[in-house]
Design a protein around this motif. Sequence first.
Motif, PDB file in Angstrom:
ATOM      1  N   TYR A   1       0.650  -1.270   0.266  1.00 32.21           N
ATOM      2  CA  TYR A   1      -0.123   0.505   0.064  1.00 32.21           C
ATOM      3  C   TYR A   1       0.530   0.867   0.170  1.00 32.21           C
ATOM      4  O   TYR A   1      -0.010   2.671  -0.293  1.00 32.21           O
ATOM      5  N   ALA A   2       2.230   0.888   0.058  1.00 33.56           N
ATOM      6  CA  ALA A   2       2.716   1.898  -0.003  1.00 33.56           C
ATOM      7  C   ALA A   2       3.077   2.837  -0.724  1.00 33.56           C
ATOM      8  O   ALA A   2       3.035   4.018  -0.943  1.00 33.56           O
ATOM      9  N   THR A   3       3.150   1.943  -1.702  1.00 31.22           N
ATOM     10  CA  THR A   3       3.210   2.438  -3.649  1.00 31.22           C
ATOM     11  C   THR A   3       1.933   3.549  -3.551  1.00 31.22           C
ATOM     12  O   THR A   3       2.364   3.915  -4.654  1.00 31.22           O
ATOM     13  N   ASN A   4       1.021   2.794  -3.214  1.00 31.20           N
ATOM     14  CA  ASN A   4      -0.182   3.428  -3.784  1.00 31.20           C
ATOM     15  C   ASN A   4      -0.611   4.550  -2.965  1.00 31.20           C
ATOM     16  O   ASN A   4      -0.468   6.186  -3.669  1.00 31.20           O
ATOM     17  N   TYR A   5      -0.217   4.683  -1.736  1.00 33.48           N
ATOM     18  CA  TYR A   5      -0.123   6.299  -0.927  1.00 33.48           C
ATOM     19  C   TYR A   5       0.940   7.544  -1.883  1.00 33.48           C
ATOM     20  O   TYR A   5       0.917   8.072  -2.173  1.00 33.48           O
ATOM     21  N   LEU A   6       1.816   6.212  -2.170  1.00 38.93           N
ATOM     22  CA  LEU A   6       3.690   7.316  -2.477  1.00 38.93           C
ATOM     23  C   LEU A   6       2.073   7.577  -3.823  1.00 38.93           C
ATOM     24  O   LEU A   6       2.682   9.145  -4.707  1.00 38.93           O
ATOM     25  N   MET A   7       2.462   7.409  -4.509  1.00 43.02           N
ATOM     26  CA  MET A   7       2.295   7.619  -5.763  1.00 43.02           C
ATOM     27  C   MET A   7       1.435   8.381  -6.420  1.00 43.02           C
ATOM     28  O   MET A   7       1.657   8.894  -7.193  1.00 43.02           O
ATOM     29  N   ARG A   8       0.558   9.001  -5.365  1.00 46.55           N
ATOM     30  CA  ARG A   8      -0.282  10.244  -5.469  1.00 46.55           C
ATOM     31  C   ARG A   8      -0.028  11.148  -5.448  1.00 46.55           C
ATOM     32  O   ARG A   8       0.157  12.751  -6.022  1.00 46.55           O
ATOM     33  N   VAL A   9       1.409  11.129  -4.686  1.00 47.91           N
ATOM     34  CA  VAL A   9       2.413  12.553  -4.862  1.00 47.91           C
ATOM     35  C   VAL A   9       3.509  12.203  -5.259  1.00 47.91           C
ATOM     36  O   VAL A   9       4.690  12.974  -5.294  1.00 47.91           O
ATOM     37  N   MET A  10       3.274  11.648  -6.263  1.00 49.32           N
ATOM     38  CA  MET A  10       4.777  10.850  -7.157  1.00 49.32           C
ATOM     39  C   MET A  10       4.706  12.061  -8.417  1.00 49.32           C
ATOM     40  O   MET A  10       3.431  12.460  -8.887  1.00 49.32           O
ATOM     41  N   ASP A  11       5.872  12.937  -9.211  1.00 53.23           N
ATOM     42  CA  ASP A  11       5.370  12.910 -10.624  1.00 53.23           C
ATOM     43  C   ASP A  11       5.949  12.039 -11.744  1.00 53.23           C
ATOM     44  O   ASP A  11       4.882  12.054 -12.650  1.00 53.23           O
ATOM     45  N   VAL A  12       6.397  10.903 -11.294  1.00 58.14           N
ATOM     46  CA  VAL A  12       6.722  10.046 -12.195  1.00 58.14           C
ATOM     47  C   VAL A  12       7.370   8.293 -11.119  1.00 58.14           C
ATOM     48  O   VAL A  12       7.998   8.645  -9.792  1.00 58.14           O
ATOM     49  N   MET A  13       7.136   7.777 -12.140  1.00 60.90           N
ATOM     50  CA  MET A  13       6.870   5.782 -11.283  1.00 60.90           C
ATOM     51  C   MET A  13       8.074   5.568 -12.149  1.00 60.90           C
ATOM     52  O   MET A  13       7.511   5.248 -13.552  1.00 60.90           O
ATOM     53  N   ILE A  14       8.881   5.333 -12.100  1.00 60.16           N
ATOM     54  CA  ILE A  14       9.862   4.251 -12.969  1.00 60.16           C
ATOM     55  C   ILE A  14       9.422   2.948 -11.948  1.00 60.16           C
ATOM     56  O   ILE A  14       9.050   2.151 -11.151  1.00 60.16           O
ATOM     57  N   THR A  15       8.944   1.452 -12.945  1.00 55.58           N
ATOM     58  CA  THR A  15       8.207  -0.219 -13.087  1.00 55.58           C
ATOM     59  C   THR A  15       8.627  -1.105 -14.276  1.00 55.58           C
ATOM     60  O   THR A  15       8.356  -0.218 -15.003  1.00 55.58           O
TER      61      THR A  15
END
Length: 341
Positions: free
Chosen positions: A235-249
């Motif tokens: 869930y940390a990824t989900n929660y962080l996603m909203r305040v990220m500019d770009v996700m590398i995955t």
Amino acid sequence: MTSTWPWRFLKTEVKDYKMSELFNNLYGALPSDMPTLTSHMWTAMGAVAGGMTNVVDMMFDNWPMAFQLTEGAKHAVQSPSGYYGFRAMRGFDDKGKVLKPTPANALFFTGHHVDHELVENIEVDCADRISRMNAKEPRRFLVTMGGAGAQRELFKAIIEHAIPMIEKDQIALFINLGDHKDNWVWLQEQLAQHKELINTHFTWEDTKEFTDSIRKKPAHGLHIFLHDNTFHAVYATNYLMRVMDVMITKPSELAFYPVPKIFNARVGGHEMWGAIRGAEIGDSTVETRTIPQTLQAIDLLTEADDLLAMFCDCIVKNKSIGIYDGAYKSIELATGKKFKR
């Protein structure tokens, strides 16, 4: 192909179904008509084997494979290309035989399966990304590491490339290690010369408090997230996603999420189709198949604004036409009732 991806073929699907009958006692204890949503075919197969009559299998991938089908369930498919592949049972015979199509009443094109809180806040979160971009704040990148450590060489290259940019306050790098302590042991060795840059977040309370603190304020530095249970780790990824500019995955299940993404090289061949989907709807890069290509994408999304602006614009437009409504549609399939946001 046969030895590498056996689960693409119908003969493997039959074996999976027989194995999943082991779950039938569990499901047999439940009301047979209870709405049941599953995120993996084995639980869908077990539910059907246990006599459940209202099962929705939320397909997790964009490359049709036979083992994702369960006769007796409804199938929620995330993309039109995936829908065609399942409808035609394309490639499901290991000898290349053209098969009889899947019945239309067993397949439903729902859209991407995305958490409500992410879909609901798309406009707000994209507006915040553009606002940070215009204010020239450090660009925020989120990297997620799995437990297998299959791409440690890539992650090491990303971190080494990012450190000078972090020191110049050009970017802020966030690394979610999930609940994999071995990755933290490895990462500390890689960062031994840069201990002063590291900020650790090892409890859910700290992760939540920190994430909330940067929703409207600039973020700086290198942040490592590690949790002691699977729920908080994921869930940390989900929660962080909203305040990220770009996700590398890698282009796995996260390929369908409404956040600007750099797709690094796939781990499984089936993930190629997740990268194609994300790139074509405009919320992601194409798959960057080599480390230099991944680092180039980081530079492009740091030094210029055109790509981030385009990705955000596409995400907002995609929401307006229901591309990210798959979870809502799946609930409607299971309950027969219109989902109210």
